[in-house]
Design an enzyme around this catalytic site. Structure first.
Site, PDB file in Angstrom:
ATOM      1  N   HIS A   1      19.875  36.019  18.036  1.00  0.00           N
ATOM      2  CA  HIS A   1      19.805  35.209  16.822  1.00  0.00           C
ATOM      3  C   HIS A   1      19.446  36.089  15.634  1.00  0.00           C
ATOM      4  CE1 HIS A   1      15.828  35.138  18.770  1.00  0.00           C
ATOM      5  NE2 HIS A   1      15.314  35.125  17.551  1.00  0.00           N
TER       6      HIS A   1
ATOM      7  N   HIS B   1      17.647  35.968  11.932  1.00  0.00           N
ATOM      8  CA  HIS B   1      16.791  35.198  11.013  1.00  0.00           C
ATOM      9  C   HIS B   1      17.281  35.413   9.580  1.00  0.00           C
ATOM     10  CE1 HIS B   1      13.239  34.471  13.747  1.00  0.00           C
ATOM     11  NE2 HIS B   1      13.745  35.523  14.367  1.00  0.00           N
TER      12      HIS B   1
HETATM   13  P1  AMP Z   1      12.189  35.460  17.705  1.00  0.00           P
HETATM   14  O1  AMP Z   1      10.681  35.655  17.675  1.00  0.00           O
HETATM   15  O2  AMP Z   1      12.934  36.460  16.874  1.00  0.00           O
HETATM   16  O3  AMP Z   1      12.701  35.384  19.130  1.00  0.00           O
HETATM   17  O4  AMP Z   1      12.441  34.077  16.986  1.00  0.00           O
HETATM   18  C1  AMP Z   1      12.531  32.868  17.662  1.00  0.00           C
HETATM   19  C2  AMP Z   1      12.433  31.788  16.626  1.00  0.00           C
HETATM   20  O5  AMP Z   1      12.925  30.589  17.193  1.00  0.00           O
HETATM   21  C3  AMP Z   1      11.019  31.501  16.125  1.00  0.00           C
HETATM   22  O6  AMP Z   1      10.956  31.736  14.721  1.00  0.00           O
HETATM   23  C4  AMP Z   1      10.811  30.018  16.464  1.00  0.00           C
HETATM   24  O7  AMP Z   1      10.120  29.325  15.442  1.00  0.00           O
HETATM   25  C5  AMP Z   1      12.229  29.522  16.610  1.00  0.00           C
HETATM   26  N1  AMP Z   1      12.411  28.373  17.485  1.00  0.00           N
HETATM   27  C6  AMP Z   1      12.002  28.251  18.773  1.00  0.00           C
HETATM   28  N2  AMP Z   1      12.394  27.064  19.280  1.00  0.00           N
HETATM   29  C7  AMP Z   1      13.111  26.450  18.304  1.00  0.00           C
HETATM   30  C8  AMP Z   1      13.791  25.195  18.201  1.00  0.00           C
HETATM   31  N3  AMP Z   1      13.826  24.321  19.229  1.00  0.00           N
HETATM   32  N4  AMP Z   1      14.401  24.876  17.046  1.00  0.00           N
HETATM   33  C9  AMP Z   1      14.356  25.732  15.993  1.00  0.00           C
HETATM   34  N5  AMP Z   1      13.742  26.930  16.029  1.00  0.00           N
HETATM   35  C10 AMP Z   1      13.118  27.278  17.156  1.00  0.00           C
END
Ligand code: AMP
Ligand code: ZN
Length: 136
Positions: free
Chosen positions: A101, A103
């Site tokens: 993903h 950001h």
């Molecule tokens: P990372 O730390 O780069 O793996 O980012 C994962 C991101 O996913 C975090 O910023 C979380 O807030 C976000 N996240 C986790 N679960 C969900 C969800 N169900 N819907 C939207 N964002 C999510």
């Protein structure tokens, strides 16, 4: 391809809800629950890849193109003055969801609550040695 127990596969498959702001054949983008800043969005491929390190380069290119379009839209709608576009690969890098993903985090000013800083190790490292290791 859906991976069991992958929350982002489930969002892409509409098994669980997400605030989806973009969808095309290859990817979706939805609001990050944590909203590091207002408008914080994630762009993900529909197909599961653990991280950018293992994703198909054409998918990476597409995801970043969408990230650019959305970064401009988000910046305009929320009157942001900049944005960080980044991807974490591996737990050491802060990756918590193991589905590639990107950001998109709009930035408002230096007091918008988000700190991304690089420690300056320039005095302690041998840059030439690092360069040689990468070039051989
Ligand atoms: P990372 O730390 O780069 O793996 O980012 C994962 C991101 O996913 C975090 O910023 C979380 O807030 C976000 N996240 C986790 N679960 C969900 C969800 N169900 N819907 C939207 N964002 C999510
Ligand atoms: Zn997945």
């Amino acid at each position: 391809m859906i991976m069991a127990d992958c929350i982002f596969c489930k969002i892409a498959d509409k098994e669980i809800p997400g605030k989806i702001i973009h969808e095309d054949d290859l990817c979706i983008a939805f609001l990050d629950l944590s909203q590091a800043t207002v408008g914080h969005t994630l762009v993900i491929p529909k197909k599961h890849y653990d991280s950018m390190l293992t994703a198909d380069p054409e998918i990476i290119a597409h995801v970043f193109k969408v990230a650019q379009v959305l970064a401009n839209r988000i910046k305009e709608r929320f009157n942001a003055s900049g944005c960080n576009v980044l991807t974490n690969a591996g737990e050491a890098a802060g990756q918590t969801v193991h589905h590639f993903h990107v950001h998109v985090i709009p930035r408002y000013d230096e007091n918008d609550g988000l700190k991304i800083s690089f420690v300056d190790h320039s005095k302690d490292v041998d840059l030439d040695n690092i360069y040689q290791s990468l070039m051989k």
